[in-house]
Motif scaffolding. Structure first.
Motif, mmCIF file in Angstrom:
data_model
loop_
_atom_site.group_PDB
_atom_site.id
_atom_site.type_symbol
_atom_site.label_atom_id
_atom_site.label_comp_id
_atom_site.label_asym_id
_atom_site.label_seq_id
_atom_site.Cartn_x
_atom_site.Cartn_y
_atom_site.Cartn_z
ATOM 1 N N MET A 151 -1.713 0.064 5.063
ATOM 2 C CA MET A 151 -2.896 -0.874 5.349
ATOM 3 C C MET A 151 -3.679 -0.278 6.607
ATOM 4 O O MET A 151 -3.004 -0.358 7.443
ATOM 5 N N MET A 152 -4.853 -0.133 6.264
ATOM 6 C CA MET A 152 -5.767 0.135 7.244
ATOM 7 C C MET A 152 -6.504 -0.869 7.908
ATOM 8 O O MET A 152 -7.058 -1.878 7.207
ATOM 9 N N SER A 153 -6.531 -1.263 9.320
ATOM 10 C CA SER A 153 -7.181 -2.196 9.929
ATOM 11 C C SER A 153 -8.259 -1.594 10.930
ATOM 12 O O SER A 153 -7.894 -0.623 11.505
ATOM 13 N N SER A 154 -9.332 -2.322 10.802
ATOM 14 C CA SER A 154 -10.290 -1.861 11.673
ATOM 15 C C SER A 154 -10.045 -2.345 13.083
ATOM 16 O O SER A 154 -9.232 -3.451 13.248
ATOM 17 N N LYS A 155 -10.499 -1.809 14.166
ATOM 18 C CA LYS A 155 -10.274 -2.207 15.535
ATOM 19 C C LYS A 155 -11.216 -3.421 15.965
ATOM 20 O O LYS A 155 -12.210 -3.308 15.608
ATOM 21 N N PHE A 156 -10.588 -4.571 16.369
ATOM 22 C CA PHE A 156 -11.153 -5.576 16.746
ATOM 23 C C PHE A 156 -11.358 -5.623 18.169
ATOM 24 O O PHE A 156 -10.353 -5.444 19.092
ATOM 25 N N ASP A 157 -12.737 -5.295 18.672
ATOM 26 C CA ASP A 157 -13.028 -5.087 20.229
ATOM 27 C C ASP A 157 -13.898 -5.998 20.758
ATOM 28 O O ASP A 157 -14.195 -6.963 20.331
ATOM 29 N N ARG A 158 -14.440 -5.883 22.115
ATOM 30 C CA ARG A 158 -15.462 -6.740 22.487
ATOM 31 C C ARG A 158 -16.496 -7.213 22.011
ATOM 32 O O ARG A 158 -16.828 -8.282 21.931
ATOM 33 N N ALA A 159 -17.122 -6.032 21.447
ATOM 34 C CA ALA A 159 -18.398 -6.135 20.663
ATOM 35 C C ALA A 159 -18.262 -6.976 19.489
ATOM 36 O O ALA A 159 -18.909 -7.902 19.277
ATOM 37 N N ALA A 160 -17.137 -6.881 18.780
ATOM 38 C CA ALA A 160 -16.715 -7.714 17.737
ATOM 39 C C ALA A 160 -16.415 -9.230 17.903
ATOM 40 O O ALA A 160 -17.092 -10.012 17.376
ATOM 41 N N LEU A 161 -15.884 -9.351 18.956
ATOM 42 C CA LEU A 161 -15.473 -10.717 19.524
ATOM 43 C C LEU A 161 -16.823 -11.248 20.213
ATOM 44 O O LEU A 161 -17.268 -12.508 19.890
ATOM 45 N N ASP A 162 -17.683 -10.674 20.794
ATOM 46 C CA ASP A 162 -19.072 -11.211 21.155
ATOM 47 C C ASP A 162 -19.837 -11.592 19.987
ATOM 48 O O ASP A 162 -20.695 -12.428 20.056
ATOM 49 N N ALA A 163 -19.813 -10.699 18.758
ATOM 50 C CA ALA A 163 -20.718 -11.201 17.869
ATOM 51 C C ALA A 163 -19.994 -12.142 16.911
ATOM 52 O O ALA A 163 -20.773 -12.997 16.310
ATOM 53 N N MET A 164 -18.539 -12.540 17.083
ATOM 54 C CA MET A 164 -18.049 -13.483 16.346
ATOM 55 C C MET A 164 -18.307 -14.846 16.995
ATOM 56 O O MET A 164 -18.249 -16.082 16.272
ATOM 57 N N LEU A 165 -17.984 -15.012 18.252
ATOM 58 C CA LEU A 165 -17.984 -16.303 18.913
ATOM 59 C C LEU A 165 -19.152 -17.220 18.788
ATOM 60 O O LEU A 165 -18.712 -18.159 18.588
ATOM 61 N N PRO A 166 -20.393 -16.753 18.772
ATOM 62 C CA PRO A 166 -21.359 -17.645 18.578
ATOM 63 C C PRO A 166 -21.250 -18.557 17.273
ATOM 64 O O PRO A 166 -21.499 -19.804 17.328
ATOM 65 N N GLY A 167 -20.976 -17.828 16.075
ATOM 66 C CA GLY A 167 -20.767 -18.519 14.899
ATOM 67 C C GLY A 167 -19.752 -19.336 14.683
ATOM 68 O O GLY A 167 -19.821 -20.222 14.050
ATOM 69 N N LEU A 168 -18.724 -19.115 15.457
ATOM 70 C CA LEU A 168 -17.334 -19.930 15.178
ATOM 71 C C LEU A 168 -17.241 -20.894 16.352
ATOM 72 O O LEU A 168 -16.560 -21.914 16.407
#
Length: 75
Positions: free
Chosen positions: A1-18
């Motif tokens: 199973m291949m998982s993409s790296k969840f990094d700070r940029a992804a967290l920064d992009a995700m937080l406002p919507g969540l």
């Protein structure tokens, strides 16, 4: 199973919507909208610290809600 790296940029992009969903959850747990806001801020801080510490995150949304849950219990 291949998982993409969840990094700070992804967290920064995700937080406002969540954020509204996290706030509703935290406010319900705390019984207060104001305390809910404090919990969301603490959640964001803890998540950023964990990501900066190279935490492995497979399911980011569930991970954030677990952090919020624990922060609400500690609050």
């Amino acid at each position: 199973m291949m998982s993409s790296k969840f990094d700070r940029a992804a967290l920064d992009a995700m937080l406002p919507g969540l954020r509204p969903k996290l706030h509703r959850y935290a406010a319900r747990m705390a019984g207060s909208v104001i305390d809910g806001e404090d919990i969301v801020q603490e959640t964001a801080l803890k998540a950023l610290q964990a990501i900066d510490g190279n935490a492995a995150v497979d399911r980011p949304e569930q991970w954030l809600f677990r952090i919020a849950h624990n922060a609400a219990q500690d609050h």
